[in-house]
Every structure is written in structure tokens, then in C-alpha cells.
Design a protein around this motif. Sequence first.
Motif, PDB file in Angstrom:
ATOM      1  N   TYR A 151       0.757  -1.244  -0.141  1.00  0.00           N
ATOM      2  CA  TYR A 151       0.037   0.154  -0.175  1.00  0.00           C
ATOM      3  C   TYR A 151       0.963   1.305   0.173  1.00  0.00           C
ATOM      4  N   ILE A 152       2.158   1.278   0.810  1.00  0.00           N
ATOM      5  CA  ILE A 152       2.953   2.297   0.630  1.00  0.00           C
ATOM      6  C   ILE A 152       3.537   2.636  -0.504  1.00  0.00           C
TER       7      ILE A 152
ATOM      8  N   ARG B  52       2.521   1.504  -3.604  1.00  0.00           N
ATOM      9  CA  ARG B  52       1.475   1.932  -4.532  1.00  0.00           C
ATOM     10  C   ARG B  52       1.121   3.344  -4.366  1.00  0.00           C
ATOM     11  N   GLY B  53       0.708   3.750  -2.973  1.00  0.00           N
ATOM     12  CA  GLY B  53       0.329   5.119  -2.873  1.00  0.00           C
ATOM     13  C   GLY B  53       1.510   6.265  -3.116  1.00  0.00           C
ATOM     14  N   ILE B  54       2.735   5.780  -2.812  1.00  0.00           N
ATOM     15  CA  ILE B  54       3.874   6.808  -3.042  1.00  0.00           C
ATOM     16  C   ILE B  54       3.916   6.920  -4.807  1.00  0.00           C
TER      17      ILE B  54
ATOM     18  N   ALA C  89       1.762   6.223  -6.857  1.00  0.00           N
ATOM     19  CA  ALA C  89       0.762   6.734  -7.811  1.00  0.00           C
ATOM     20  C   ALA C  89       0.536   8.396  -7.405  1.00  0.00           C
ATOM     21  N   LEU C  90       1.133   8.742  -6.245  1.00  0.00           N
ATOM     22  CA  LEU C  90       1.500  10.278  -5.985  1.00  0.00           C
ATOM     23  C   LEU C  90       2.270  10.787  -6.822  1.00  0.00           C
TER      24      LEU C  90
END
Length: 245
Positions: free
Chosen positions: A49-50, A52-54, A56-57
Amino acid sequence: MWWWQYNHSGPSFTWMGTAHILVFIILLLLCFTMIKGRKGFRRCNAQKYIHRGISALFILGEISLQIFYITNGVWDASYALPLHLSSFVWITTILAFTAGHRIWFEVTFFAGVGSALLTIITPDLAHYGFPHYRFFHFFITHSLVILAVCYMLVVEQRTLRGTSVFRAWGVLNLYAALVFLLNLLTGGNYMYLMKKPEQTTPIDWLGPWPYYILSLEAVALIVFFIMYRLYRFEVKTKKNSGASG
């Protein structure tokens, strides 16, 4: 007159003003939270999740920047392509998350943290102060590099070797050589290889063009060594505290 002077009548950026200082405070708090909560991150298996989240940002940040250039009618290949050092390190950050080779973490650690921290301290934002889109984009994308490295170091416990310094420095030089050629093709000044920034920066202390490029080479290598020694000191400290405990 530079492109960023068009269509903007809002407040200019103030170095070490309230908004700038708040950036440092928020970044420190986020890093502190990550360090203190590292065991919790590991227990809840937050890695994907970390990552993918970073990632994506970073990608959304680049897309939004291109939209900003286009909608304001100022897009130009001489500055709008993702060839800046900040663009390179967000790409290497994503590669560090997704690719198996350790070189991408090494480059992100040395080139990413060093350049992001220096850029946050001496931002080249000119007229774009808080709360302009460029203010948020600039500080979020640069801060994310530091947060990503912090996560990879303290949560994922990635390691560095003595050879990491030279490997990262070598990759950075290869990238700079490529960017130099692209500067000639586009008429750009990516990575400030063709001339110094318009804003006052530490580059001003390193002599005229092209000599400051050679000075930057030496400074980068010295900074990489210092970063590695600090890393080794922290690792040694943790080992000693663990042994004594």
C-alpha cells in the motif's frame, strides 16, 4: 521574462516564511511518525500500500504538472519534460519499489535525499508562493522522496554498501550526460547543466559555467560519502545498543 511570470498575480514565495517553515515541521513530524511506528508498519504488512500510494502520488503529480503547463499555455520542451533531477529521483523511487536491483535504492538514497533536502531548503519557486498549486506540487513531490527513503530504511531495513557511493555517483553522471545531450536538442537547462538557476542557490558559490559542473561533481561525491558515513554510524549505534540490551 520566464514562463512562470505569466498569468500569476498571487503572493510570491518567501524563503523561510511561515509556509516554508511549516513544510519542514510537517516533514519532520511525518518522518518521526514513520520511525516510531516502524514496527506497526511491519505488523500490518503495509508495504504494497505504501509502494502503490507513493508511486501513484508521483505519477499523478507529474500528470498534474503537465496539465498545468498545457492549460496555462506555457508548455515547452525546454523545461516541461520530466528530465530534471527531481523527476529522475521520483522515477528511481518507483523503480526501487518495483524492481529487484538494489541500484535504484542506492541512487534514490544518495541523489534523491541529498537533492530533495537541498531543494526544499533553497527552493527555485520564484513567484509561486503559498497557496499556489506549484507551491504544493513542489514541496509534496520533493518531500515524498525523503519519506520514501525513510520508509525503505527504517521499515523495510534496506542496506547500503561502501560501493553504493560510487555506483550511485556513476549512474547520476550517466544520467547527466544524457540530459546534457537532450539540453542541446531542446534548448533547455535541465539539471542546470547549461547555466545557473535564476534564483540564488549554493551553485553560485561554485564558479562560472562550465566549471561549476566539475565542482558539483566533487561536491556530490563528498556529500555521498558523508551520507554513507552517517548511515554507517547509525547502523553501528543500533548494533551496539542491541548488543548492550
